[in-house]
Motif scaffolding. Structure first.
Motif, mmCIF file in Angstrom:
data_model
loop_
_atom_site.group_PDB
_atom_site.id
_atom_site.type_symbol
_atom_site.label_atom_id
_atom_site.label_comp_id
_atom_site.label_asym_id
_atom_site.label_seq_id
_atom_site.Cartn_x
_atom_site.Cartn_y
_atom_site.Cartn_z
ATOM 1 N N GLU A 1 29.272 47.468 45.547
ATOM 2 C CA GLU A 1 30.490 46.600 45.731
ATOM 3 C C GLU A 1 30.200 45.199 45.277
ATOM 4 O O GLU A 1 30.790 44.652 44.688
ATOM 5 N N ARG A 2 29.036 44.721 45.564
ATOM 6 C CA ARG A 2 28.653 43.330 45.162
ATOM 7 C C ARG A 2 28.463 43.246 43.747
ATOM 8 O O ARG A 2 28.777 42.282 43.124
ATOM 9 N N ALA A 3 27.819 44.415 43.005
ATOM 10 C CA ALA A 3 27.610 44.260 41.628
ATOM 11 C C ALA A 3 28.889 44.225 40.743
ATOM 12 O O ALA A 3 29.204 43.521 39.857
ATOM 13 N N LYS A 4 29.876 45.099 41.528
ATOM 14 C CA LYS A 4 31.134 45.173 40.775
ATOM 15 C C LYS A 4 32.067 43.777 40.960
ATOM 16 O O LYS A 4 32.685 43.379 40.082
ATOM 17 N N ALA A 5 31.899 43.245 42.201
ATOM 18 C CA ALA A 5 32.405 41.756 42.247
ATOM 19 C C ALA A 5 32.027 40.697 41.651
ATOM 20 O O ALA A 5 32.776 40.190 41.124
ATOM 21 N N GLU A 6 30.720 40.730 41.373
ATOM 22 C CA GLU A 6 30.264 39.659 40.507
ATOM 23 C C GLU A 6 30.514 40.020 39.106
ATOM 24 O O GLU A 6 30.563 39.302 38.211
ATOM 25 N N LEU A 7 30.712 41.405 38.704
ATOM 26 C CA LEU A 7 31.049 41.789 37.184
ATOM 27 C C LEU A 7 32.570 41.462 37.218
ATOM 28 O O LEU A 7 32.964 40.490 35.926
ATOM 29 N N GLN A 8 33.447 41.538 38.256
ATOM 30 C CA GLN A 8 34.782 40.887 38.049
ATOM 31 C C GLN A 8 34.657 39.557 37.853
ATOM 32 O O GLN A 8 35.591 38.968 37.153
ATOM 33 N N ALA A 9 33.874 38.924 38.731
ATOM 34 C CA ALA A 9 34.129 37.372 38.804
ATOM 35 C C ALA A 9 33.641 36.838 37.299
ATOM 36 O O ALA A 9 34.029 35.945 36.872
ATOM 37 N N THR A 10 32.385 37.620 36.759
ATOM 38 C CA THR A 10 32.032 37.070 35.323
ATOM 39 C C THR A 10 33.056 37.271 34.525
ATOM 40 O O THR A 10 33.301 36.319 33.364
ATOM 41 N N GLN A 11 33.892 38.328 34.344
ATOM 42 C CA GLN A 11 34.864 38.657 33.445
ATOM 43 C C GLN A 11 36.144 37.686 33.792
ATOM 44 O O GLN A 11 36.590 37.252 32.706
ATOM 45 N N LEU A 12 36.360 37.273 34.802
ATOM 46 C CA LEU A 12 37.506 36.481 35.046
ATOM 47 C C LEU A 12 37.178 35.073 34.552
ATOM 48 O O LEU A 12 37.809 34.228 33.908
ATOM 49 N N ARG A 13 35.797 34.722 34.907
ATOM 50 C CA ARG A 13 35.185 33.532 34.314
ATOM 51 C C ARG A 13 35.309 33.243 32.594
ATOM 52 O O ARG A 13 35.614 32.526 32.181
ATOM 53 N N ALA A 14 34.948 34.449 32.075
ATOM 54 C CA ALA A 14 35.118 34.398 30.594
ATOM 55 C C ALA A 14 36.250 34.587 30.242
ATOM 56 O O ALA A 14 36.877 33.879 29.184
ATOM 57 N N GLN A 15 37.436 34.967 31.027
ATOM 58 C CA GLN A 15 38.742 34.961 30.322
ATOM 59 C C GLN A 15 39.305 33.410 30.692
ATOM 60 O O GLN A 15 40.016 33.025 29.777
ATOM 61 N N GLU A 16 38.824 32.652 31.726
ATOM 62 C CA GLU A 16 39.022 31.454 31.817
ATOM 63 C C GLU A 16 38.542 30.614 30.789
ATOM 64 O O GLU A 16 39.252 29.592 30.128
#
Length: 409
Positions: A152-167
Motif C-alpha cells: 500500500e505504501r509503495a502504491k501511494a508513493e507511486l501515485q504521488a510520484t505520478q501526480l508530481r510528474a503531472q503537476e
C-alpha cells in the motif's frame, strides 16, 4: 528459529524487511496493545509457537502504544478494540496517525466479528477473533499484513510520484511556452533542465513574443527558492509579462507592473525574482535591455561571444516601489545571437576543484563550441559540458534563451 519476546522496547533496525523469496527470514517488531493480562499472555504464547523471528512489546493503553510508535516504531500492531482510553475504529485511526507505515491487525471478541470488518474498512490490514486463532493463522496474518502495508505504501508513493510528474508537466508548460514569432529573420532556441531529475520545478521562466510592429520581445527570469510556490509564481510572472507586452507596456513601466503582481501573489515576503527584458528591433537594428537583478546576456557576432556591458537594476520584490531599472541600448550587427540565461548555468563547479564556472568560464565554453553548428546543437553541447564539469555537485535549475537574427538585405 526460536521466537524472541521482550517487554523492553527495542529499536527497529532499518525498517525494511527482506522481500519475498529472500533467503533471510524477516524479523518483525510486534506491538501488542491489550489491557487484559491473560489475553496478552495468550498472544505471547501464540507468537512463540508461530516460529516467527520477532520482538514483542506489550502496552496496555492507546496512549502508551502511540508513545511507543513515535519513539521506536513497529512492523505490526496487534490491537485490541476495547481499551481503557479508546475503542472501535477510533483506536485504529489513532494508531495510523501515530505511525502511518505500521501494519495493523485488530483483535475482536467472538460475538463482534462485524467490528473487525469495520476496522479493516477504517484502514486495518486484517482482523482476528480471540479464541479462534491458531499459531499458523497468526503467522500468516502478521506476515501478510506487513507486506500488504508495504505494498500500500509503495502504491501511494507511486501515485504521488505520478501526480508530481503531472503537476511538473503543467508547470513546465506555463514556465516554458511556445514562442510567438512570425518573422523568419529571428529564431528562438530554449533549453531548461531541473537541478535534480526527480525534483520539482523551480521558478525559472522565459518567453518570446513578436508584436504587430515586428519588434521581438524576450524575457528570462528566476524566482528565488525552489518548489511549487516558486514555480507557480514564475508561471504568473511569465503570463503577466506576455499579456502586458502584447497590450503595449514597455520598459520600466512593464517591470513596475510585474513587481506589483509579484508582491501581491508571493506566498512569503522574502520571495523575489530576477529577470531580463529584451526588445529586438531589426529595422534599426537595435536592442534595448533592462536588467532587474539579473546578469548580462551574451552577444555572439562574427564567431566570437562576449558579455554585454549593461546597466543594472534591482530585483523585483526586493525594494518594492523603487522602480530603478535603467535601459541599455545596443547597436546590433546584421547577424548574430543574444543568449539570456539563469544563474544555474554559471553557479556550478568548473571541474574537480572548488572553483565555480562563472561568466568568464561560460564565455570560454561558448567560444569553444563550433560556430557553424545550428543553435540547437550548440546549446546541447554547452549544457552537456556544464553538467559534466559540475558532476551534479551543485543543484539548481538552469534555463537558456538564445535569439538568433539576420537582418534583411
Amino acid at each position: 528459529m526460536t521466537a524472541q519476546t521482550s517487554d523492553v522496547p527495542g529499536r527497529l533496525t532499518g525498517g525494511v524487511l527482506p522481500g519475498p523469496g529472500s533467503a533471510v527470514p524477516p524479523r518483525y517488531r510486534v506491538l501488542l496493545v491489550e489491557d487484559d493480562a491473560g489475553d496478552a499472555l495468550l498472544v505471547e504464547e501464540l507468537l512463540a509457537d508461530t516460529g516467527l523471528d520477532h520482538t514483542l512489546v506489550w502496552r496496555k493503553t492507546l496512549a502508551e502504544a502511540r508513545a511507543e510508535l513515535v519513539t521506536d516504531g513497529a512492523d505490526c500492531v496487534l490491537l485490541d478494540l476495547h481499551l481503557p482510553d479508546a475503542s472501535g475504529t477510533a483506536a485504529v485511526t489513532a494508531v495510523q496517525h501515530a505511525d502511518p507505515h505500521v501494519a495493523v491487525i485488530v483483535l475482536t471478541g467472538l460475538a463482534e466479528s462485524h467490528a473487525g470488518v469495520r476496522a479493516v474498512t477504517a484502514g486495518a490490514q486484517d482482523y482476528l477473533v480471540k479464541g479462534q486463532v491458531e499459531p499458523e493463522l497468526l503467522q500468516r496474518a502478521v506476515h501478510y499484513a506487513v507486506h500488504r502495508k508495504q505494498a500500500e505504501r509503495a502504491k501511494a508513493e507511486l501515485q504521488a510520484t505520478q501526480l508530481r510528474a503531472q503537476e511538473n508537466t503543467r508547470l513546465e508548460r506555463g514556465l516554458l511556452p511556445t514562442p510567438l514569432l512570425e518573422s523568419p529573420a529571428v529564431t528562438a532556441t530554449t533549453r531548461y533542465l531541473p537541478g535534480r531529475e526527480s525534483a520539482l520545478l523551480a521558478g525559472d521562466f522565459l518567453d518570446v513574443v513578436q508584436t504587430d510592429d515586428h519588434v521581438v520581445h524576450a524575457l528570462i527570469g528566476d524566482v528565488s527558492g525552489h518548489g511549487p510556490d516558486e514555480a507557480a509564481l514564475g508561471v504568473a510572472l511569465r503570463i503577466t509579462w506576455r499579456a502586458l507586452t502584447l497590450a503595449g507596456h514597455r520598459g520600466e513601466r512593464l517591470l513596475d507592473l510585474l513587481e506589483r503582481m509579484l508582491v501581491a501573489e508571493r506566498t512569503r515576503q522574502e520571495m523575489f525574482a530576477t529577470c531580463s527584458l529584451l526588445t529586438l528591433d531589426l529595422r534599426e537594428p537595435t536592442a534595448v535591455l533592462h536588467l532587474a537583478g539579473h546578469h548580462e546576456p551574451l552577444l555572439t557576432a562574427e564567431g566570437t561571444t562576449r558579455p554585454v556591458v549593461a546597466e543594472h537594476g534591482v530585483a523585483l520584490g526586493l525594494a518594492p516601489g523603487l522602480c530603478h531599472w535603467p535601459a541599455t541600448r545596443l547597436a546590433l550587427p546584421r547577424s548574430g545571437a543574444l543568449t539570456l540565461y539563469t544563474d544555474g548555468l554559471i553557479e556550478g563547479h568548473a571541474g574537480p576543484g572548488s572553483d565555480r564556472l562563472g561568466t568568464e568560464g561560460l564565455v570560454d565554453l561558448v567560444n569553444g563550441v563550433p560556430s557553424w553548428e545550428p543553435p540547437e546543437r550548440q546549446l546541447d553541447r554547452l549544457v552537456t559540458t556544464v553538467r559534466e564539469l559540475n558532476a551534479e555537485r551543485h543543484a539548481d535549475d538552469l534555463a537558456i534563451l538564445r535569439l538568433d537574427w539576420r537582418t534583411p538585405d
